[in-house]
Design an enzyme around this catalytic site. Structure first.
Site, mmCIF file in Angstrom:
data_model
loop_
_atom_site.group_PDB
_atom_site.id
_atom_site.type_symbol
_atom_site.label_atom_id
_atom_site.label_comp_id
_atom_site.label_asym_id
_atom_site.label_seq_id
_atom_site.Cartn_x
_atom_site.Cartn_y
_atom_site.Cartn_z
ATOM 1 N N LYS A 1 -7.935 -13.576 -42.319
ATOM 2 C CA LYS A 1 -7.568 -13.109 -42.419
ATOM 3 C C LYS A 1 -6.622 -12.158 -43.746
ATOM 4 C CE LYS A 1 -4.932 -8.653 -39.304
ATOM 5 N NZ LYS A 1 -3.650 -8.345 -38.569
ATOM 6 N N SER B 1 -5.735 -4.097 -36.443
ATOM 7 C CA SER B 1 -5.812 -4.353 -37.383
ATOM 8 C C SER B 1 -7.344 -4.912 -37.619
ATOM 9 C CB SER B 1 -5.084 -4.836 -38.362
ATOM 10 O OG SER B 1 -3.999 -5.684 -38.093
ATOM 11 N N SER C 1 -3.657 -6.944 -32.343
ATOM 12 C CA SER C 1 -4.363 -6.821 -34.025
ATOM 13 C C SER C 1 -5.434 -7.428 -34.051
ATOM 14 C CB SER C 1 -3.581 -6.571 -34.899
ATOM 15 O OG SER C 1 -3.472 -5.104 -36.000
HETATM 16 N N1 GLN Z 1 -2.521 -1.520 -33.813
HETATM 17 C C1 GLN Z 1 -0.983 -1.695 -33.709
HETATM 18 C C2 GLN Z 1 0.029 -1.276 -34.892
HETATM 19 O O1 GLN Z 1 -1.360 -0.230 -35.340
HETATM 20 C C3 GLN Z 1 -1.182 -2.960 -33.635
HETATM 21 C C4 GLN Z 1 -0.947 -3.908 -35.170
HETATM 22 C C5 GLN Z 1 -1.167 -5.828 -35.096
HETATM 23 O O2 GLN Z 1 -1.167 -5.666 -34.241
HETATM 24 N N2 GLN Z 1 -0.893 -5.833 -36.832
HETATM 25 O O3 GLN Z 1 1.420 -1.338 -35.915
#
Ligand code: GLN
Length: 503
Positions: free
Chosen positions: A77, A152, A176
């Site tokens: 990532k 994400s 994410s």
């Molecule tokens: N979807 C969540 C957010 O927008 C989690 C994102 C993540 O785990 N990086 O913060």
């Protein structure tokens, strides 16, 4: 070859059926064939990956194999620092930045001999649930290219689901790794907080972020987790304790005996308002675990209903502080304001941050700055920290009664690209079930539970365990996977569209 599991690839390398160069090239070819349609990668490093593969083959010829996954390629990532390789975090503000060092997890991958195929797409600074907030355009779900791959870490999940990489690293601040896993039919693990080093992970919210595996099987996640996990003196929150036997737990789980395992179904996570097909696959998975000998009870965690609100205070507070370092002086982009003769440092900062950050990032910086301002600090940040403690206590009480807690990973299957982009709250609701684990620091896994009847898209089954008991995720996850794979007559991803000819 690209359709095998990482464990099978490792076995083929060990018995000489293939070489790391051939395996790595096969994945690069697959990326060339399908990534135009999927867009899982922001950067592909063919040269670096093939060079690492050649070194792996040399080691093997000399009988000096570095790890059980030596020679198996991986995708990373783009929020993890990679020396000599671009690291953008999905943001324009880091366009062109090449880190001078590796994140600890990347150092460990290199030492273990895994060729790094490239860097995967993500919501800008890991803020989102759909990968649509990437400044470089969205990733598409391999099951249906008009749908989101989750976020994400949608790039890592899509790369693994589309057979572009057998393994990937993700990061999970509120879901994410697990939510993209659920909506792409892959396995994703958020380890115990402190269990995997965060050194070199560009922080969104330090007290919530964790690096973890994204794979096609539970065993593959365990193999990868063992390589990246364990104490790191460069991360002050790293736990100085040995990892439990994760691979052993996955192997034992796959034998399918769940007798003596107490499973708690979280009352607050599921039911009305959740997609019926997701709930149906969840119930089926539970029945399977019961048939394997597990004892299932319902457990209430009353404070979980406040988890989303708590997260959306604590996370922006930490993010607003973390993102202050992108000041046009230290990293990446520098924009000179137009029509200003001799701009001050502050003028340059303002122009750079205005141009370099996307809307979602700006929204969270504003929210976090507001919540931390004097006069509001106690009412918002302070209060959220107290509720965080209540959520941790709910976990403590629940784990006094059961060994693991379970829920569907996400309330719905993959939605359509664009569907929730203008509605931040609808986007945030995807993480209802995953966020409590980050607030409490406990580990979680998402395992594919099947395809929802309404749309034929993958759903996920989440297992949560007490801190430092990550082995329980692997045991229960592998048992479920074994049972479901038998029922389906093969892995779920075998049913995904082939995609060749899409690009
Ligand atoms: N979807 C969540 C957010 O927008 C989690 C994102 C993540 O785990 N990086 O913060």
């Amino acid at each position: 070859m690209t359709r095998e599991t990482a464990a099978a690839m490792a076995a083929a390398l060990a018995d000489g059926t293939t070489t790391s160069v051939a395996l790595t090239q096969a994945h690069l070819d697959r990326i060339a064939a399908v990534d135009g349609a999927v867009h899982a990668f922001l950067h592909v490093d063919a040269e670096g990956a093939l060079a690492a593969a050649a070194r792996s083959d040399e080691r093997r010829a000399e009988g000096a194999v570095a790890s059980p996954l030596d020679g198996v390629p991986i995708a990373v990532k783009d929020v993890l620092a990679t020396e000599g390789l671009p690291t953008t975090c999905g943001s324009r503000i880091l366009e062109g930045w090449i880190p001078p060092y590796d994140a600890t997890v990347v150092t460990r991958l290199r030492a273990a001999g895994l060729p790094i195929l490239g860097k995967t797409n993500m919501d800008e600074f890991a803020m989102g649930s759909s990968t649509e907030h990437s400044a470089y355009g969205p990733t598409h779900n391999p099951w249906d290219l008009d749908r989101i791959p989750g976020g994400s870490g949608g790039g890592s999940a899509a790369a693994v689901a589309a057979f572009e990489a057998p393994l990937a690293l993700g990061t999970d601040t509120g879901g994410s790794i697990r939510q993209p896993g659920a909506v792409t039919g892959t396995v994703g693990v958020k380890p115990t907080y402190g269990g995997v080093s965060r050194y070199g992970l560009v922080a969104m919210a330090n007290s919530l972020d964790q690096v973890g595996p994204v794979t096609r099987t539970v065993l593959d996640s365990a193999l990868l987790h063992e390589l990246i996990g364990g104490h790191d003196p460069r991360d002050s929150t790293s736990v100085d304790a040995p990892l439990p036997d994760l691979v052993g737990a996955a192997r034992r789980g796959a034998e399918g005996d769940m007798s003596g395992v107490r499973i708690g179904v979280i009352t607050e996570l599921g039911g009305d308002g959740w997609q019926p097909g997701v709930m149906a696959r969840f119930q089926e998975s539970l029945d399977l675990l019961v048939a394997a000998g597990a004892e299932v009870v319902e457990v209430s965690c009353p404070s979980f209903v406040h988890a989303l609100a708590t997260y959306y205070l604590i996370m922006p507070c930490e993010a607003s502080s973390n993102l202050a370092k992108f000041d046009a002086m230290r990293y990446g982009l520098r924009v000179l304001p137009e029509g200003v003769d001799s701009p001050s440092a502050e003028d340059v900062m303002r122009a750079t941050r205005d141009a370099g950050f996307g809307d979602e990032v700006k929204r969270r910086i504003i929210l976090g700055t507001y919540a931390l301002s004097s006069g509001y600090y106690d009412a918002y940040y302070g209060k959220a920290q107290k509720v965080r403690t209540l959520i941790q206590r709910d976990f403590d009480a629940a784990f006094g009664k059961v060994d693991v807690l379970v829920s569907p990973t996400a309330p719905t299957t993959a939605f359509r690209l664009g569907e929730k982009l203008d509605d931040p709250l609808a986007m945030y609701l995807n993480d209802l079930a995953t966020i409590p684990a980050n607030l409490a620091g406990v580990p979680g896994i998402s395992v594919p539970s099947g395809l929802a009847d309404e749309d034929g898209l993958p759903a996920g089954f989440q297992v949560l365990a007490p801190a430092l008991a990550d082995d329980r995720l692997y045991r229960v996850g592998a048992a479920l996977e074994a049972g479901l794979t038998e029922k389906w007559g093969g892995p779920l991803l075998a049913q995904a569209p082939d995609l060749s000819g899409e690009s």
